[in-house]
Design an enzyme around this catalytic site. Structure first.
Site, short mmCIF file in Angstrom:
data_model
loop_
_atom_site.label_atom_id
_atom_site.label_comp_id
_atom_site.label_asym_id
_atom_site.label_seq_id
_atom_site.Cartn_x
_atom_site.Cartn_y
_atom_site.Cartn_z
N HIS A 164 22.32 44.40 44.75
CA HIS A 164 23.05 45.01 45.88
C HIS A 164 24.23 44.14 46.31
O HIS A 164 24.63 44.17 47.47
CB HIS A 164 22.14 45.26 47.10
CG HIS A 164 20.84 45.90 46.75
ND1 HIS A 164 20.61 47.24 46.85
CD2 HIS A 164 19.68 45.36 46.27
CE1 HIS A 164 19.38 47.52 46.46
NE2 HIS A 164 18.79 46.40 46.09
N SER A 285 52.57 36.64 42.20
CA SER A 285 53.13 37.74 42.98
C SER A 285 54.61 37.48 43.18
O SER A 285 55.02 36.33 43.33
CB SER A 285 52.42 37.83 44.33
OG SER A 285 53.25 38.49 45.27
N LYS A 291 49.86 33.40 45.16
CA LYS A 291 48.96 34.33 44.46
C LYS A 291 48.70 33.95 43.01
O LYS A 291 49.55 33.44 42.30
CB LYS A 291 49.52 35.76 44.50
CG LYS A 291 49.38 36.43 45.84
CD LYS A 291 47.93 36.52 46.32
CE LYS A 291 47.18 37.65 45.65
NZ LYS A 291 47.58 38.96 46.17
N GLU A 298 41.62 43.37 36.07
CA GLU A 298 41.95 44.62 36.77
C GLU A 298 42.46 45.68 35.80
O GLU A 298 42.10 46.86 35.89
CB GLU A 298 43.03 44.37 37.83
CG GLU A 298 42.59 43.45 38.94
CD GLU A 298 43.79 42.98 39.74
OE1 GLU A 298 44.26 43.72 40.61
OE2 GLU A 298 44.28 41.86 39.48
#
Ligand code: ARG
Length: 467
Positions: A164, A285, A291, A298
């Site tokens: 979970h 970024s 970043k 992804e």
């Protein structure tokens, strides 16, 4: 450029007056998609010319000239840029036949004797599919190899095992890594099964009813590397079950890659910080200088949408088709090629990312909440003869007590533990150890070191056996 619908004459040109309506051409043509089947089309055609010759339909001289012409044609395809295309050829079969005419003249017209594009395209596509399965399998094997190596280097690191997405029990980092390897093993094995399903020769089925010339289909199958010949010509020209199985194998692999991607995204975040991806697979970024984005993971997660999409595409295409070949089947290729191409891009990238990935030991250590050992405390009580249900309740009381007093489970004083049960007082701090906890889980497939090493051994054997 001349009107595409005027030249050259399509393979079925004798039947119609005038050419195709220009509005029909882009819907009709599939050459841009199926051009990549050229080598299979030439191979199938050479085998067919041979079969017609054996059957006495072509003279040995005609058979030889066709074969040599096709061989020269194959060389033209491999030359820089390949032969010129786009003169209105509808598909790869039309193109190969037109170009063969350049090589052998009118004799080219004899190649299609007893054959239809229906059994031809089914044959070409199965040949392609068998190679595609081999390539997918090899790519998956490389990723399994990278995961195995990563696991080998992380046997003595521990991270929280999650259920979970809440911390459950400590596990070896290697155990988590290998939890992503086994699904991939199943995927690679599945592609081997799909390959066998694809390995059925449709050629010799004609358009629908079979071939009127005495071609030896078993010999054809052997020449082309098929394991079996199709049993029913109506089924043979319409059967794309292997294609659906290929798309399913790709879709499920996509699900597994996406899950690995998701874990990497989470674990590479500042909040977890368990894993650091190498620079070559991360991006910055344009706006935020700090970043470091896990794009490889992804994009893997995102690209897998194409894989599940392809499965829906194939199933939807097949559903409701009436008996025999239907032109709808031309639309099978974009989906199958998308599966192949997606895997060819995603798997090498993810493999590279895994090869460069590192665990961050300090972050792993800091992440282990002492509450992870609650089950170990309960197991201790079981060892002292307490029924598990009762042990569960005793430890739950301790967890509550720790929470109420703003401490971790490990910070509860010895007296409190001893008060809860004498057996707990005796063991003291020793229970709060990831090593002790994981070593206790020594059932086959468990996270104990020896068991994880067994997994590594089995995976290495599998890698060695997988082409
Ligand atoms: N391009 C077609 C396909 O991919 C070839 C078969 C065409 N057959 C026909 N009867 N029009 O399915």
């Amino acid at each position: 450029m001349a009107d595409r619908h005027d030249t050259p004459r399509p393979l079925w040109g004798g039947r119609m007056e005038g050419g195709l309506d220009p509005a029909m051409v882009p819907l009709n043509d599939s050459l841009a998609v199926d051009h990549r089947l050229w080598a299979y089309d030439v191979r199938g055609s050479r085998a067919w010319a041979g079969a017609l010759t054996e059957a006495g339909v072509l003279t040995p001289d005609e058979g030889r000239r066709l074969d040599e012409g096709l061989e020269r044609l194959a060389r033209r395809f491999t030359e820089d840029g390949g032969p010129p295309v786009g003169g209105g050829d509808e598909d790869i079969h039309s193109l190969v036949e037109r170009l063969l005419r350049d090589e052998v003249g009118e004799l080219a017209g004899k190649l299609h004797t007893g054959r239809s594009r229906n059994d031809q395209v089914a044959t070409d596509l199965r040949l392609w599919g068998m190679d595609a399965c081999d390539r997918a399998r090899a790519h998956v094997r490389d990723l399994v190899t990278a995961l195995t190596e990563w696991a080998d280097g992380s046997l003595d690191l521990f991270l929280p095992g999650f259920t979970h997405l809440q911390q459950g029990q400590p596990v070896r980092a290697a155990h988590w890594v290998l939890s992503h390897a086994w699904p991939l093993v199943r995927d690679a094995d599945r592609f081997a099964v799909v390959r066998r399903e694809a390995s059925v020769l449709p050629l010799g089925s004609g358009a629908i009813a079979g071939c009127p010339f005495p071609v030896d289909r078993d010999a054809l199958a052997r020449t082309l590397g098929f394991e079996r010949v199709s049993e029913n010509s109506i089924d043979a020209v319409a059967d794309r079950d292997w294609a659906a199985a290929f798309a399913f194998a790709g879709a499920l692999l996509g699900v597994h890659l996406s899950r690995l991607g998701e874990d990497l995204v989470l674990f590479a975040s500042r909040e977890f910080g368990y894993v650091r991806l190498s620079d070559g697979f991360s991006t910055g970024s344009s706006l935020m200088p700090q970043k470091r984005n896990p794009d490889v993971a992804e994009l893997t997660r995102g690209r897998s949408a194409r894989l599940s999409g392809a499965l829906v595409h194939v199933l939807t295409l097949l559903k409701g088709l009436p008996t025999g070949y239907n032109r709808d089947l031309q639309e099978d290729k974009p989906a199958l090629f998308a599966v192949h191409d997606t895997l060819g891009v995603v798997l090498p990238a993810l493999t590279g990312a895994v090869r460069g990935a590192r665990f961050v030991p300090e972050r792993l250590e800091a992440a282990l909440d002492p509450a992870l050992y609650a089950t170990d405390l309960a197991d201790l009580l079981v060892g002292a003869g307490v029924p598990f249900r009762e042990a569960h309740e005793v430890v739950a009381g301790l967890v509550r007590r720790a929470e109420e007093t703003g401490r971790t489970l490990a910070e509860l004083p010895d007296e409190v533990l001893a008060e809860a049960h004498p057996a707990l007082g005796e063991v003291g701090r020793a229970v709060f150890s990831p090593d002790r906890s994981t070593e206790a889980r020594s059932s086959t497939g468990g996270t104990a070191r020896a068991r994880v090493e067994e997994q590594l051994e089995r995976l290495r054997a599998w890698i060695g056996d997988t082409p």
